[in-house]
Scaffold this motif. Structure first.
Motif, PDB file in Angstrom:
ATOM      1  N   PHE A  52       0.837  -1.201   0.000  1.00  0.00           N
ATOM      2  CA  PHE A  52       0.000   0.000   0.000  1.00  0.00           C
ATOM      3  C   PHE A  52       0.874   1.255   0.000  1.00  0.00           C
ATOM      4  CE2 PHE A  52      -1.757   3.250   2.961  1.00  0.00           C
ATOM      5  CZ  PHE A  52      -2.605   3.862   2.057  1.00  0.00           C
ATOM      6  N   GLU A  57      -2.021   0.956  -3.610  1.00  0.00           N
ATOM      7  CA  GLU A  57      -3.037  -0.075  -3.788  1.00  0.00           C
ATOM      8  C   GLU A  57      -3.473  -0.623  -2.435  1.00  0.00           C
ATOM      9  OE1 GLU A  57      -2.945  -4.004  -6.281  1.00  0.00           O
ATOM     10  OE2 GLU A  57      -1.875  -2.406  -7.351  1.00  0.00           O
ATOM     11  N   LEU A  58      -4.750  -0.518  -2.149  1.00  0.00           N
ATOM     12  CA  LEU A  58      -5.288  -1.001  -0.878  1.00  0.00           C
ATOM     13  C   LEU A  58      -5.772  -2.431  -1.007  1.00  0.00           C
ATOM     14  CD1 LEU A  58      -7.414   2.088   0.159  1.00  0.00           C
ATOM     15  CD2 LEU A  58      -5.577   1.088   1.506  1.00  0.00           C
ATOM     16  N   SER A  59      -5.378  -3.271  -0.074  1.00  0.00           N
ATOM     17  CA  SER A  59      -5.951  -4.610  -0.019  1.00  0.00           C
ATOM     18  C   SER A  59      -7.390  -4.466   0.457  1.00  0.00           C
ATOM     19  CB  SER A  59      -5.158  -5.488   0.952  1.00  0.00           C
ATOM     20  OG  SER A  59      -5.313  -5.000   2.263  1.00  0.00           O
ATOM     21  N   LEU A  62      -7.461  -3.833   4.261  1.00  0.00           N
ATOM     22  CA  LEU A  62      -7.005  -2.494   4.629  1.00  0.00           C
ATOM     23  C   LEU A  62      -8.030  -1.435   4.218  1.00  0.00           C
ATOM     24  CD1 LEU A  62      -4.724  -1.022   6.008  1.00  0.00           C
ATOM     25  CD2 LEU A  62      -3.497  -0.964   3.854  1.00  0.00           C
ATOM     26  N   ARG A  63      -8.637  -1.595   3.052  1.00  0.00           N
ATOM     27  CA  ARG A  63      -9.661  -0.651   2.587  1.00  0.00           C
ATOM     28  C   ARG A  63     -10.837  -0.619   3.557  1.00  0.00           C
ATOM     29  NH1 ARG A  63     -10.963  -2.788  -2.122  1.00  0.00           N
ATOM     30  NH2 ARG A  63      -9.300  -1.679  -3.203  1.00  0.00           N
ATOM     31  N   LEU A  66      -9.720   0.975   7.024  1.00  0.00           N
ATOM     32  CA  LEU A  66      -9.537   2.422   6.969  1.00  0.00           C
ATOM     33  C   LEU A  66     -10.879   3.131   6.821  1.00  0.00           C
ATOM     34  CD1 LEU A  66      -6.293   2.810   4.796  1.00  0.00           C
ATOM     35  CD2 LEU A  66      -6.551   3.053   7.274  1.00  0.00           C
ATOM     36  N   PRO A  73      -6.913   7.246   3.180  1.00  0.00           N
ATOM     37  CA  PRO A  73      -5.776   6.442   2.729  1.00  0.00           C
ATOM     38  C   PRO A  73      -4.619   7.278   2.179  1.00  0.00           C
ATOM     39  CG  PRO A  73      -7.818   5.483   1.943  1.00  0.00           C
ATOM     40  CD  PRO A  73      -8.163   6.809   2.553  1.00  0.00           C
ATOM     41  N   ARG A  77      -0.899   7.074   3.664  1.00  0.00           N
ATOM     42  CA  ARG A  77       0.217   6.729   2.770  1.00  0.00           C
ATOM     43  C   ARG A  77       1.313   7.785   2.834  1.00  0.00           C
ATOM     44  NH1 ARG A  77       0.581   6.559  -3.623  1.00  0.00           N
ATOM     45  NH2 ARG A  77       2.454   5.297  -3.782  1.00  0.00           N
TER      46      ARG A  77
END
Length: 184
Positions: A52, A57-59, A62-63, A66, A73, A77
């Motif tokens: 990430f 790119e969010l898994s 994780l998305r 968050l 995000p 980041r």
């Protein structure tokens, strides 16, 4: 006869030492990150968080986390990836001083061991290792180089500031202090 035995013993110690010196040893670094946002607590791999940080790119996990924690995000980041240039030798000297202990204690309110023991030592090791690799430090590097299998990160918003932002600001202050003190 005794002289030959001592000589042989020295040779064996020398050969054994050389063998151990060049024997690849596994690096001990964090594999799991526990993100804490108030009552939310999610464990994910350091690799997932690193991906990430590097790509944005969010898994899925994780998305979702968050979003549930109402965290941006892009801001997360930025705090994770913004590098700070530091001289590893000076960093080590400062972190082993009283002012360094204060800074380590403040940052370890955000990044810490699961047991909350030896937070200062673990953080110091992660910082110095991060700086020694490329002459700079970022929060994601600290997390990746944390010397325990699991590292906890408190991401709660406190007084309108994200705790990760507070850790980031502490690192920035450390960088500025090092530059002021040593002109590096």
């Amino acid at each position: 006869m005794r002289f030959n035995f001592l000589g042989l013993r020295r040779v064996l110690v020398l050969v054994g030492s050389i063998y151990l010196l060049f024997l690849p040893t596994p690096a001990f670094a964090a594999e799991q990150v526990v993100l804490k946002y108030g009552i939310f607590r999610e464990s994910l791999s350091v690799e997932e968080l690193s991906t990430f940080a590097q790509t944005g790119e969010l898994s899925r996990s994780l998305r979702v986390n968050l979003a549930l924690a109402r965290q941006d995000p892009k801001a997360i980041r930025q705090y994770l990836t913004e590098p700070m240039k530091v001289n590893p030798v000076f960093l080590d000297k400062v972190l082993n001083s009283q002012i360094g202990n204060i800074i380590l204690d403040q940052i370890s309110q955000v990044i810490f061991t699961p047991s909350r023991r030896a937070d200062r030592q673990a953080l110091r090791a992660a910082l110095v290792l991060s700086a020694s690799q490329d002459g700079q430090v970022s929060l994601i590097e600290i997390i990746k180089n944390y010397p325990t299998n699991e590292v906890e990160v408190d991401g709660v918003v406190y007084r309108r500031r994200h705790r990760l932002e507070s850790a980031y600001r502490q690192l920035r202050r450390l960088q500025t202090n090092l530059q002021d003190l040593f002109g590096v």
